[in-house]
Design a protein around this motif. Sequence first.
Motif, mmCIF file in Angstrom:
data_model
loop_
_atom_site.group_PDB
_atom_site.id
_atom_site.type_symbol
_atom_site.label_atom_id
_atom_site.label_comp_id
_atom_site.label_asym_id
_atom_site.label_seq_id
_atom_site.Cartn_x
_atom_site.Cartn_y
_atom_site.Cartn_z
ATOM 1 N N ARG A 119 0.664 -1.114 0.147
ATOM 2 C CA ARG A 119 -0.168 -0.056 -0.553
ATOM 3 C C ARG A 119 0.591 1.614 -0.479
ATOM 4 O O ARG A 119 0.519 1.990 -0.563
ATOM 5 C CB ARG A 119 -1.127 -0.042 0.991
ATOM 6 C CG ARG A 119 -1.991 -1.420 1.443
ATOM 7 C CD ARG A 119 -2.504 -1.244 2.153
ATOM 8 N NE ARG A 119 -3.954 0.525 2.781
ATOM 9 C CZ ARG A 119 -4.954 0.519 1.884
ATOM 10 N NH1 ARG A 119 -5.854 -0.197 1.357
ATOM 11 N NH2 ARG A 119 -5.272 1.672 1.765
ATOM 12 N N ALA A 168 0.344 1.656 -5.302
ATOM 13 C CA ALA A 168 -0.507 2.473 -4.932
ATOM 14 C C ALA A 168 -0.929 3.759 -5.773
ATOM 15 O O ALA A 168 -2.186 3.928 -5.708
ATOM 16 C CB ALA A 168 0.241 3.864 -3.859
ATOM 17 N N ASP A 169 -0.161 3.275 -6.643
ATOM 18 C CA ASP A 169 -0.602 4.471 -8.393
ATOM 19 C C ASP A 169 -1.127 3.770 -8.973
ATOM 20 O O ASP A 169 -1.722 4.115 -10.217
ATOM 21 C CB ASP A 169 0.434 4.763 -9.016
ATOM 22 C CG ASP A 169 1.488 6.155 -8.361
ATOM 23 O OD1 ASP A 169 0.324 6.458 -7.065
ATOM 24 O OD2 ASP A 169 2.405 6.565 -8.106
ATOM 25 N N PRO A 206 -4.570 0.767 -10.541
ATOM 26 C CA PRO A 206 -6.415 1.353 -10.472
ATOM 27 C C PRO A 206 -6.392 0.839 -8.523
ATOM 28 O O PRO A 206 -5.991 -0.629 -8.695
ATOM 29 C CB PRO A 206 -6.330 0.118 -11.228
ATOM 30 C CG PRO A 206 -5.593 0.193 -12.129
ATOM 31 C CD PRO A 206 -4.293 0.138 -11.688
ATOM 32 N N ASP A 207 -7.383 1.202 -8.530
ATOM 33 C CA ASP A 207 -8.040 1.308 -7.583
ATOM 34 C C ASP A 207 -8.164 -1.114 -7.218
ATOM 35 O O ASP A 207 -8.189 -1.049 -5.754
ATOM 36 C CB ASP A 207 -9.382 2.160 -6.888
ATOM 37 C CG ASP A 207 -8.782 3.516 -6.664
ATOM 38 O OD1 ASP A 207 -7.450 3.674 -5.987
ATOM 39 O OD2 ASP A 207 -10.136 4.109 -7.067
ATOM 40 N N PHE A 208 -8.931 -1.094 -8.008
ATOM 41 C CA PHE A 208 -9.356 -2.639 -7.329
ATOM 42 C C PHE A 208 -8.516 -3.352 -6.783
ATOM 43 O O PHE A 208 -7.969 -4.496 -6.760
ATOM 44 C CB PHE A 208 -10.306 -2.587 -8.609
ATOM 45 C CG PHE A 208 -9.294 -3.426 -9.925
ATOM 46 C CD1 PHE A 208 -8.428 -4.442 -10.259
ATOM 47 C CD2 PHE A 208 -9.659 -2.568 -10.923
ATOM 48 C CE1 PHE A 208 -8.198 -4.752 -11.594
ATOM 49 C CE2 PHE A 208 -8.485 -2.386 -12.049
ATOM 50 C CZ PHE A 208 -7.617 -3.509 -12.459
ATOM 51 N N GLN A 239 -7.635 -3.154 -3.656
ATOM 52 C CA GLN A 239 -9.216 -3.296 -2.407
ATOM 53 C C GLN A 239 -9.167 -4.967 -3.203
ATOM 54 O O GLN A 239 -9.333 -5.487 -2.002
ATOM 55 C CB GLN A 239 -10.094 -2.284 -3.392
ATOM 56 C CG GLN A 239 -11.449 -2.897 -2.660
ATOM 57 C CD GLN A 239 -12.327 -2.140 -3.364
ATOM 58 O OE1 GLN A 239 -11.967 -0.588 -4.088
ATOM 59 N NE2 GLN A 239 -13.069 -2.906 -4.105
#
Length: 249
Positions: free
Chosen positions: A65, A71-72, A74-76, A79
């Motif tokens: 993270r 960290a850059d 895609p959010d998925f 997640q």
Amino acid sequence: MRAYVLLFLVAAVVTYLLTVVAREFAMRTGAVAKVRDRDVHAVPIPYMGGVAMLGGLVAAYLVARELPFLADAPDFVLQDTGVVILAGALICIVGVVDDIFELDALTKLGGQVLATAILVGFNLQYSLITFPDGTQFSIDPAQGALLTGLVVITVVNAVNFIDGLDGLAAGVVGIGALALFLFCYQFTRINDIGRASTAALLTVALAGACVGFLIHNWHPARLFMGDSGSMLIGLILAASAVTLSGSYN
């Protein structure tokens, strides 16, 4: 690649260090493998290696993270990785209870179903089936949920069944995780797409955790992973493969 190497080392080192704590916890709670006629160990060996492996996976996730490379992404990516580790934590807890109190098979199956339900609930399930000739077959959510449950629970129990000899389950899953990581990485490199993926992150951390545990589990083993470990690494490996469904079209 350097970020993935770092995560591999983090998972391996943390698992290696936490194994000492897990061993002490197992001794205090009486979670030990008694000597039976068909066993290869001559003295009772503590369980709970899965707790140390879970710690290694969590440590790798927390470091990931903070890495710009992931960290850059895609959010998925992060997640979905967190969801898989959450499901792994649940099934690890079921395994810990089983290592101490010896749960019946139906109760353990219920825990496996609940862990799989977490994956499906966050939409981590099969959505596409790709055939060798490149054609793809789309499946509806209900079919995807059933197929995901079948695959995950089958792999979890397969790993649980082979966990009978020093280093066997961790060695097999570690090799499988490393192979799947290399496939993910090479696929993204050849197709010139983003290197960050949930499957790559999970499998490299899983491979590291297996290596860190193997140092203690190599014959003669000083610690067994128990059901807490075998079900955990089986779920992580299966879920890693599931996350590939629909990721690359």
